[in-house]
Structures are given as C-alpha cells and as structure tokens.
Design a protein around this motif. Structure first.
Motif, mmCIF file in Angstrom:
data_model
loop_
_atom_site.group_PDB
_atom_site.id
_atom_site.type_symbol
_atom_site.label_atom_id
_atom_site.label_comp_id
_atom_site.label_asym_id
_atom_site.label_seq_id
_atom_site.Cartn_x
_atom_site.Cartn_y
_atom_site.Cartn_z
ATOM 1 N N VAL A 38 0.838 -1.186 0.000
ATOM 2 C CA VAL A 38 0.000 0.000 0.000
ATOM 3 C C VAL A 38 0.880 1.245 0.000
ATOM 4 N N THR A 39 0.418 2.313 -0.631
ATOM 5 C CA THR A 39 1.099 3.607 -0.583
ATOM 6 C C THR A 39 0.994 4.184 0.829
ATOM 7 N N ASP A 40 2.100 4.724 1.338
ATOM 8 C CA ASP A 40 2.171 5.075 2.758
ATOM 9 C C ASP A 40 1.008 5.927 3.255
ATOM 10 N N ASP A 97 2.019 5.247 -5.277
ATOM 11 C CA ASP A 97 3.438 5.212 -5.644
ATOM 12 C C ASP A 97 3.876 3.837 -6.134
ATOM 13 N N ILE A 98 2.922 3.014 -6.586
ATOM 14 C CA ILE A 98 3.210 1.641 -7.010
ATOM 15 C C ILE A 98 3.003 1.532 -8.516
ATOM 16 N N ASN A 99 3.905 0.805 -9.192
ATOM 17 C CA ASN A 99 3.838 0.661 -10.648
ATOM 18 C C ASN A 99 3.749 -0.806 -11.045
ATOM 19 N N ILE A 100 2.980 -1.083 -12.097
ATOM 20 C CA ILE A 100 2.769 -2.451 -12.587
ATOM 21 C C ILE A 100 3.306 -2.553 -14.008
ATOM 22 N N PHE A 101 4.080 -3.609 -14.280
ATOM 23 C CA PHE A 101 4.678 -3.817 -15.598
ATOM 24 C C PHE A 101 4.334 -5.213 -16.122
#
Length: 235
Positions: free
Chosen positions: A114-116, A147-151
């Motif tokens: 989770v984003t802080d 602030d999380i990225n998915i590739f």
C-alpha cells in the motif's frame, strides 16, 4: 495345434503400457483442470479483496496496513500498525481487518503493498497535491496518487499501470511466497520489497510445470477516489 487361450507376456506388456498411458493422460487432464479451477477461484477472491479494501477505506478513511509475514499467534493476519503509522508497507494481506479468508485457492496467503499516506493516519506522510489537504477523518485527498507501478515483465516490460494505490498478489503454487527469497525473474519481482510489480499470463516450462503463475490485482487511485466521493467521504 490350437492356440492356447489367454495373453502372452508381450500382449500383456502392451496392454499395461496402453493402460499406463491412459492413466497418465487422465491424471494430467485432472491436474490441468484442477489448476484452472484454482485460478478461477483465486481471481474471484481477488475481486472480493478489492471490494473489501474499498469498503474498509470508506468506513475508516484510509486503507489497512499490511500484516507481518513473521507474525505468530493472535498477530497473524492483523494489521502491523503502531498507532497512526504502518510498521511496513508490504507484507501479507491483513485478512482479519478485512474479514476475509486467510489464503488463496493454492493455500498461500496473499501479499499486499500500500502507498504510505493511504494507510497512515498521522497526516505527516501526506505530501500534498495541488495545494489540497485531506478532509477530516481521511488520510488522502481527491488529487492523491499512489506510488506503485505495474509492468508486463520485470525487465524491459511495458507499463500496465502507474501510481496505483495498492496491489495484491497471489503467488500461485510455483516459486516463492510473499517476501520469500528463491524466486527468479518476474516471480522474484513480485516477492521483493519494492514498488514495482509484474502482471502477465501464466508461463509453463518444457515439462508443463509453471515457471510463472502469479495473479496480480491492483487498486487505481481513480477507483478508490470515486468510491470515496460517492460515499461522501471526499468533497
């Protein structure tokens, strides 16, 4: 001279080979069907988790902290939180706080990041956006991004989603579980403690055994913010 009734050893060996091949094929088909059912069941669980996270945010004004993978006893599956601040931002899905089952259809716990400031409630993590501040009782504002990225792959993968709020991963039956060492490539990317994750189709090796079988789902900011807006928790 009349032929003696019954099988010769060669004929019996041929029959046994054929029966063995049929049994092996049936077992393989059963394994594939069972694996496909577990994937369907886990995808359904991921959809339930997304709804549970949205409901938790509407009720509490923030998302839950991850649970500690090393917790024992009554602390298993409970948010790893010290007052208003998460002790970690990646760990296990806190199924106790969400009222969900403990594991996926493969018998493994889901990992969760989770984003802080979407989970912290001290107000210090929120960096501000567009000059806006969160309303009372909420830890984020309408302009907040994650602030999380998915590739699509750990190396040279395409962008699938950027700045998402939270991500949940089922680690399947192959490779490491949540935050466990020993994985390689895309499996390892989903098990390390960073902000980048992989979502892609299953990959099988030459023997038919998966070399990548993670299932990844994430919560975009627009989905959460629109739910909060509809619930009247955000202006």
């Amino acid at each position: 001279m009349a032929r003696q009734a019954g099988f010769t050893l060669i004929e019996l060996a041929v029959v046994l080979v054929i029966v063995g091949m049929l049994l092996a094929g049936a077992l393989q088909a059963a394994r594939v069907m069972g694996e496909a059912q577990r994937v369907r069941d886990t995808r359904s669980e991921l959809a339930e988790i997304r709804e549970a996270l949205l409901g938790f945010a509407v009720r509490e004004g923030h998302l839950p902290c991850p649970a500690d993978p090393a917790a024992t006893g009554a602390a298993i599956g409970v948010e790893d939180r010290s007052g208003d601040v998460c002790n970690r931002f990646q760990g296990l899905l806190p199924w106790v706080a969400l009222g969900l089952g403990q594991t996926d259809a493969f018998g493994r716990p889901f990992s969760y990041r989770v984003t802080d400031f979407y989970a912290n409630t001290d107000g210090k993590s929120f960096g501000g956006c567009g000059g806006n501040s969160p309303p009372a009782g909420v830890s984020f504002a309408m302009c907040s991004l994650g602030d999380i990225n998915i590739f699509s792959a750990a190396v040279a993968g395409q962008d699938l989603a950027r700045n998402v709020v939270a991500v949940v991963v089922s680690h399947g039956s192959y490779g490491p579980g949540p935050l466990q060492a020993g994985g390689v490539g895309d499996e390892a990317e989903n098990a390390d403690n960073d902000r980048e994750f992989v979502s892609r189709e299953r990959v099988d090796g030459a023997d038919g055994v998966a070399v990548y079988d993670d299932l990844t789902d994430w919560l975009p900011p627009a989905t959460l913010l629109s739910r909060m807006l509809l619930a009247g928790r955000l202006p």
